[in-house]
Design a protein around this motif. Structure first.
Motif: not given
Length: 547
Positions: A412-429, A468-479
């Protein structure tokens, strides 16, 4: 015989988050201890293995022991690696192409020619980057990057220092002399994305360079300050100069966007049927451990019959703490949430499962700030299971032929690959176990599709329709929240049949997208946990189209 719970001592020894890992004998002892404590799970693993179901056995073992990146490590004895290390070449000056790099990073043989050919075949691309081998330690780690994401790049320099740019595009943003010397590639990419759009930057999913990677939190004070300054200048250029920036001890940059005054109201929607053992801690944490001044809680009650649950809900409703939305009939997660959303008063909707509990009071604040952005659709959180491991770090399309949660079973406290668990970033869902979205956007795409996906895949389907409607989905690692996944579900024969129908419907609707998630790399094994093992037969170099 009952199975004893996993102790912290045994669990921690196997988790990726440890900066100093135990040796192989220590890991083996801990694994044996865990397997001995869970005889039923161990028997299931052995049975699957004996029946030739290697993938199922590997997945069951991962669920019990946890996952890390160890299977990604390569050695210099690997023939593919030896060939690449022996064929590094200097960067040759091209008339129309500039390769930005820093000392210690070298192109592998043939990379420059592939870049030239790719630029010629894709004239709309102004910059290209690829994958790399990190040779900074005894082990060699492949750095397999996702498609370009400016959101992610602001948080973490996941692309690294080797980037090829068209000379005309570089001149348009001021030329090399105007780039920040601490991180010229990072500076160039953010400027190019702002000038030409994110689609103008392509990722070539193959090994192009070799070097000593710098982790997000490393590189010295000047590099950290340089990264922060680059991001701040990028925000100013984008008209977001009022956004506050903060770099944490891991080197991940968090953006704190301003909120309107007054802050928008939020409707927290919690579906349930009895299960007071789950519902009480969930609601208590939403009531007492969530920092948001203007909120309401709607409980979708699906025919609760337990007297204690009825009294508990009645008391909270009488005190005005919650509103109960009756949702009679067979369990239909999508329809229940849609019904509550239709009567919700909030500008923002926050869907929360009844088996989720809050630990960090800022979770909603972090997610709402992102959900209010005009271009953002659904926003998800980092969810941790009851064993302290990652349950959700975003949803990835494709593994196993369907979808899976990123970094599942990592610490649960791993940074993730390329720090992907910690960052706010775009995801598919993201999962609807904790999903925040503006009510108008939810309504604009018709909410959850209860007709096709009553229980499963409704959250992924919602996100894909928003995308598909033009929005982006975000993952917020700090939440960060705790999710005791599916603790309230029962797999009856009817539920299994319904699940199969929804699998078929999901593949029919979104099948082409399952071929390759843009936020994930095709070099990873699709049949094990994400970011854990290279796909058999994956070619590190060779002809491949950019994405």
């Amino acid at each position: 015989m009952g199975e004893r719970p996993l102790t912290d001592e045994h669990r921690d020894a196997l988790l990726f988050a440890h900066r100093i890992r135990p040796g192989i004998l220590a890991r083996l002892r801990m694994a044996v201890a865990i397997l001995a404590q869970h005889p039923s799970a161990t028997l299931a693993i052995a049975k699957a293995r004996l029946m030739g179901k290697r993938v199922r056995a590997a997945q069951a073992r991962a669920a019990l022991l946890g996952l890390d990146h160890r299977k990604l490590w390569l050695t210099r004895r690997d023939r593919r690696i030896a060939n690449l290390l022996s064929e590094v070449v200097p960067v040759i000056e091209e008339r129309d192409l500039v390769v930005l790099t820093t000392p210690g990073h070298t192109l592998v043989s043939g990379s420059q020619e592939r870049l030239v050919r790719t630029f010629a075949a894709h004239p709309h691309r102004v910059a290209l980057y690829g994958d790399a081998l990190d040779v900074s330690g005894d082990r060699i780690m492949p750095l397999l990057r996702p498609a370009f994401d400016a959101e992610y790049l602001r948080a973490v320099d996941y692309i690294g220092p080797v980037v090829a740019v068209r000379r005309t595009a570089l001149d348009a943003i001021g030329g090399i002399i105007d780039l920040d010397p601490e991180a010229p590639a990072l500076d160039a990419l953010l400027r190019l994305a702002g000038r030409f759009g994110s689609d103008s930057i392509g990722h070539l999913p193959q090994i192009l360079s070799i070097g000593a990677a710098v982790a997000a939190g490393e590189g010295g004070r000047s590099r950290r300050a340089g990264r922060l300054a680059i991001v701040r200048r990028d925000l100013v250029r984008a008209g977001e100069g009022d956004v506050a920036t903060r770099m944490d001890e891991d080197g991940v940059i968090t953006l704190w966007r301003s909120l309107p005054d007054p802050v928008p109201s939020v409707s927290l929607i919690v579906p349930t049927r009895d299960r007071l053992d789950l519902l009480r801690p969930c609601l208590d944490s939403l009531i007492h451990r969530t920092d948001w001044p203007d909120r309401e809680i709607l409980v979708c009650d699906n025919d609760s019959r337990d007297p204690e649950t009825m009294v508990y809900l009645g008391d909270l409703a009488a005190d005005g703490v919650i509103r109960v939305v009756p949702c009679p009939g067979p369990f239909d997660f999508a329809a229940m949430n849609n019904r509550a959303a239709a009567v919700a008063k909030g500008r923002v909707l926050a869907f929360v499962n009844n088996d989720v509990t809050v630990t960090d009071p800022t979770w909603l604040d972090r997610m709402v700030r992102e959900a209010l952005r005009p271009e953002i659709g659904a926003v998800g959180a980092r969810l941790i299971d009851g064993r302290g491991r990652i349950q959700h770090g975003g949803v990835i399309l494709g593994p196993g032929g369907l979808v899976t949660h990123a970094h599942r079973y990592f610490s649960g406290d791993a940074p993730g690959y390329l720090s992907g668990l910690l960052a706010t970033r775009a995801v598919s869902a993201v999962t609807a176990a904790c999903l925040v979205i503006e009510a108008r956007k939810f309504a604009a795409v018709g909410g959850f599709d209860a007709g096709a996906f009553a229980v499963d895949f409704n959250d992924v389907d919602l996100c894909l329709r928003l995308n598909e409607a033009g929005y982006r989905t975000l993952y917020v690692g700090g939440a960060i929240l705790i999710h005791d996944e599916a603790a309230s579900r029962r797999w009856t024969p009817e539920a299994k049949a319904r699940h199969e129908r929804e699998v078929t419907a999901f593949k029919k609707r979104w099948g082409p997208l399952l071929a390759q998630d843009p936020h994930y790399h095709s070099g990873f094994d699709p049949d094990l946990g994400t970011y854990t093992r290279l796909r058999s037969g994956w070619q590190m170099t060779g002809p491949v189209a950019p994405r």
